[in-house]
Design a protein around this motif. Structure first.
Motif, PDB file in Angstrom:
ATOM      1  N   ARG A  41       0.828  -1.210   0.000  1.00  0.00           N
ATOM      2  CA  ARG A  41       0.000   0.000   0.000  1.00  0.00           C
ATOM      3  C   ARG A  41       0.859   1.254   0.000  1.00  0.00           C
ATOM      4  NH1 ARG A  41      -4.778  -0.426   4.196  1.00  0.00           N
ATOM      5  NH2 ARG A  41      -4.887   1.724   3.509  1.00  0.00           N
ATOM      6  N   MET A  42       0.697   2.052  -1.034  1.00  0.00           N
ATOM      7  CA  MET A  42       1.471   3.281  -1.148  1.00  0.00           C
ATOM      8  C   MET A  42       1.093   4.277  -0.053  1.00  0.00           C
ATOM      9  SD  MET A  42       2.220   5.843  -4.297  1.00  0.00           S
ATOM     10  CE  MET A  42       3.306   4.673  -5.069  1.00  0.00           C
ATOM     11  N   ASP A  43      -0.194   4.328   0.321  1.00  0.00           N
ATOM     12  CA  ASP A  43      -0.599   5.285   1.350  1.00  0.00           C
ATOM     13  C   ASP A  43       0.103   4.998   2.662  1.00  0.00           C
ATOM     14  OD1 ASP A  43      -2.085   2.923   1.741  1.00  0.00           O
ATOM     15  OD2 ASP A  43      -3.835   3.996   2.490  1.00  0.00           O
ATOM     16  N   VAL A 113      -9.512   6.517  11.946  1.00  0.00           N
ATOM     17  CA  VAL A 113      -9.855   7.503  10.919  1.00  0.00           C
ATOM     18  C   VAL A 113      -9.343   7.026   9.557  1.00  0.00           C
ATOM     19  CG1 VAL A 113      -9.556   9.884  10.127  1.00  0.00           C
ATOM     20  CG2 VAL A 113      -9.895   9.400  12.569  1.00  0.00           C
ATOM     21  N   GLU A 114      -8.075   6.638   9.512  1.00  0.00           N
ATOM     22  CA  GLU A 114      -7.503   6.185   8.249  1.00  0.00           C
ATOM     23  C   GLU A 114      -7.820   4.726   7.950  1.00  0.00           C
ATOM     24  OE1 GLU A 114      -6.369   8.013   5.928  1.00  0.00           O
ATOM     25  OE2 GLU A 114      -6.358   9.846   7.099  1.00  0.00           O
ATOM     26  N   GLY A 115      -8.271   3.980   8.951  1.00  0.00           N
ATOM     27  CA  GLY A 115      -8.684   2.596   8.719  1.00  0.00           C
ATOM     28  C   GLY A 115      -7.555   1.615   8.494  1.00  0.00           C
ATOM     29  N   LEU A 116      -6.370   1.938   8.984  1.00  0.00           N
ATOM     30  CA  LEU A 116      -5.246   1.012   8.843  1.00  0.00           C
ATOM     31  C   LEU A 116      -5.403  -0.139   9.835  1.00  0.00           C
ATOM     32  CD1 LEU A 116      -2.198   3.461   8.543  1.00  0.00           C
ATOM     33  CD2 LEU A 116      -3.572   2.470   6.717  1.00  0.00           C
ATOM     34  N   SER A 117      -4.905  -1.300   9.457  1.00  0.00           N
ATOM     35  CA  SER A 117      -4.908  -2.436  10.376  1.00  0.00           C
ATOM     36  C   SER A 117      -3.871  -2.192  11.469  1.00  0.00           C
ATOM     37  CB  SER A 117      -4.560  -3.727   9.621  1.00  0.00           C
ATOM     38  OG  SER A 117      -3.194  -3.710   9.229  1.00  0.00           O
ATOM     39  N   TYR A 118      -3.953  -2.973  12.544  1.00  0.00           N
ATOM     40  CA  TYR A 118      -2.979  -2.827  13.625  1.00  0.00           C
ATOM     41  C   TYR A 118      -1.560  -3.006  13.085  1.00  0.00           C
ATOM     42  CZ  TYR A 118      -6.727  -3.101  17.135  1.00  0.00           C
ATOM     43  OH  TYR A 118      -7.834  -2.866  17.910  1.00  0.00           O
ATOM     44  N   ARG A 119      -1.375  -3.975  12.232  1.00  0.00           N
ATOM     45  CA  ARG A 119      -0.046  -4.239  11.664  1.00  0.00           C
ATOM     46  C   ARG A 119       0.428  -3.041  10.835  1.00  0.00           C
ATOM     47  NH1 ARG A 119       2.345  -8.520  11.896  1.00  0.00           N
ATOM     48  NH2 ARG A 119       0.550  -9.900  12.009  1.00  0.00           N
ATOM     49  N   GLU A 120      -0.481  -2.471  10.061  1.00  0.00           N
ATOM     50  CA  GLU A 120      -0.121  -1.313   9.252  1.00  0.00           C
ATOM     51  C   GLU A 120       0.210  -0.108  10.128  1.00  0.00           C
ATOM     52  OE1 GLU A 120      -2.762  -2.263   5.253  1.00  0.00           O
ATOM     53  OE2 GLU A 120      -3.710  -1.287   6.972  1.00  0.00           O
ATOM     54  N   VAL A 124       3.733   1.963  10.189  1.00  0.00           N
ATOM     55  CA  VAL A 124       3.822   3.414   9.996  1.00  0.00           C
ATOM     56  C   VAL A 124       4.547   4.067  11.165  1.00  0.00           C
ATOM     57  CG1 VAL A 124       2.480   5.557   9.925  1.00  0.00           C
ATOM     58  CG2 VAL A 124       1.803   3.620   8.488  1.00  0.00           C
ATOM     59  N   LEU A 125       4.189   3.665  12.384  1.00  0.00           N
ATOM     60  CA  LEU A 125       4.774   4.278  13.578  1.00  0.00           C
ATOM     61  C   LEU A 125       6.106   3.655  13.980  1.00  0.00           C
ATOM     62  CD1 LEU A 125       1.550   4.677  15.765  1.00  0.00           C
ATOM     63  CD2 LEU A 125       2.661   6.365  14.284  1.00  0.00           C
ATOM     64  N   GLN A 126       6.459   2.551  13.320  1.00  0.00           N
ATOM     65  CA  GLN A 126       7.699   1.829  13.605  1.00  0.00           C
ATOM     66  C   GLN A 126       7.767   1.386  15.060  1.00  0.00           C
ATOM     67  OE1 GLN A 126      10.689   4.577  12.194  1.00  0.00           O
ATOM     68  NE2 GLN A 126      10.264   4.078  10.059  1.00  0.00           N
ATOM     69  N   VAL A 127       6.669   0.751  15.495  1.00  0.00           N
ATOM     70  CA  VAL A 127       6.591   0.189  16.847  1.00  0.00           C
ATOM     71  C   VAL A 127       6.051  -1.225  16.728  1.00  0.00           C
ATOM     72  CG1 VAL A 127       6.212   2.441  17.950  1.00  0.00           C
ATOM     73  CG2 VAL A 127       4.249   1.071  17.251  1.00  0.00           C
ATOM     74  N   PRO A 128       6.234  -2.058  17.756  1.00  0.00           N
ATOM     75  CA  PRO A 128       5.665  -3.407  17.721  1.00  0.00           C
ATOM     76  C   PRO A 128       4.132  -3.355  17.709  1.00  0.00           C
ATOM     77  CG  PRO A 128       7.327  -3.210  19.450  1.00  0.00           C
ATOM     78  CD  PRO A 128       7.067  -1.833  18.927  1.00  0.00           C
ATOM     79  N   ILE A 129       3.514  -4.378  17.142  1.00  0.00           N
ATOM     80  CA  ILE A 129       2.060  -4.427  17.065  1.00  0.00           C
ATOM     81  C   ILE A 129       1.439  -4.439  18.463  1.00  0.00           C
ATOM     82  CG2 ILE A 129       1.848  -6.933  16.926  1.00  0.00           C
ATOM     83  CD1 ILE A 129      -0.370  -6.427  14.783  1.00  0.00           C
ATOM     84  N   GLY A 130       2.126  -5.019  19.431  1.00  0.00           N
ATOM     85  CA  GLY A 130       1.639  -5.016  20.810  1.00  0.00           C
ATOM     86  C   GLY A 130       1.542  -3.607  21.377  1.00  0.00           C
ATOM     87  N   THR A 131       2.453  -2.744  20.960  1.00  0.00           N
ATOM     88  CA  THR A 131       2.412  -1.348  21.392  1.00  0.00           C
ATOM     89  C   THR A 131       1.178  -0.653  20.825  1.00  0.00           C
ATOM     90  OG1 THR A 131       4.816  -1.279  21.531  1.00  0.00           O
ATOM     91  CG2 THR A 131       3.681   0.846  21.382  1.00  0.00           C
ATOM     92  N   VAL A 132       0.852  -0.958  19.581  1.00  0.00           N
ATOM     93  CA  VAL A 132      -0.355  -0.392  18.962  1.00  0.00           C
ATOM     94  C   VAL A 132      -1.580  -0.838  19.741  1.00  0.00           C
ATOM     95  CG1 VAL A 132      -1.837  -0.453  16.905  1.00  0.00           C
ATOM     96  CG2 VAL A 132       0.646  -0.189  16.661  1.00  0.00           C
TER      97      VAL A 132
END
Length: 161
Positions: A41-43, A113-120, A124-132
């Motif tokens: 995904r480019m976005d 708002v942007e509808g990104l998955s937890y993994r996405e 983007v934030l460069q953190v582990p998925i658990g942090t999200v």
């Protein structure tokens, strides 16, 4: 471009800074077009670039002010309220989300708002998925502490919506 601008505005709280972030993101994306992985995904890639540019700006601002390196998460918190909203319920939600710590607010924005998955969001934030997941859970708990939203009576019927 609109999504990038909204994200830049969320981070910076200033229109001109958001515009500069979007422009810098586009320039960097063009310079590093070879790093884009076809089929992804480019976005998400562009949001990640914008986030990286913002963190670099926060860090360099601190260095210019003579305060050296700092934790970016602690510097992303910005006081202030977004532009007045025309819809009362939306304004209340925005104020409540705006009161969240920056890391939670940013995560809520990307996920809801942007509808990104937890993994996405994690990428983007460069953190582990658990942090999200932890940030979203903490944001939900904080938002649940507020009293119910106030509704506005319909001026024609008197009913609350």
């Amino acid at each position: 471009m609109t999504r990038l601008w909204r994200y830049g505005l969320l981070l910076s709280r200033q229109r001109h800074v958001a515009e500069d972030l979007v422009q810098a993101t586009c320039v960097r994306a063009l310079e590093r077009a070879g790093q884009f992985v076809p089929g992804t995904r480019m976005d998400r890639w562009l949001l990640s670039i914008l986030h990286s540019i913002w963190l670099n700006e926060v860090r360099s601002r601190r260095v210019r002010q003579g305060q050296g390196l700092v934790d970016a998460d602690s510097q992303l918190s910005v006081d202030g309220e977004s532009v007045a909203q025309t819809h009362v319920l939306a304004a209340q939600v925005i104020r409540r989300v705006d009161a969240l710590p920056e890391a939670q607010r940013e995560t809520v924005y990307l996920a809801y708002v942007e509808g990104l998955s937890y993994r996405e969001v994690a990428e983007v934030l460069q953190v582990p998925i658990g942090t999200v997941m932890s940030r979203l859970a903490a944001a939900r708990v904080k938002l649940a502490e507020y009293p119910p939203l106030h509704t506005v009576p319909n001026p024609f019927t008197g009913e609350r919506r």
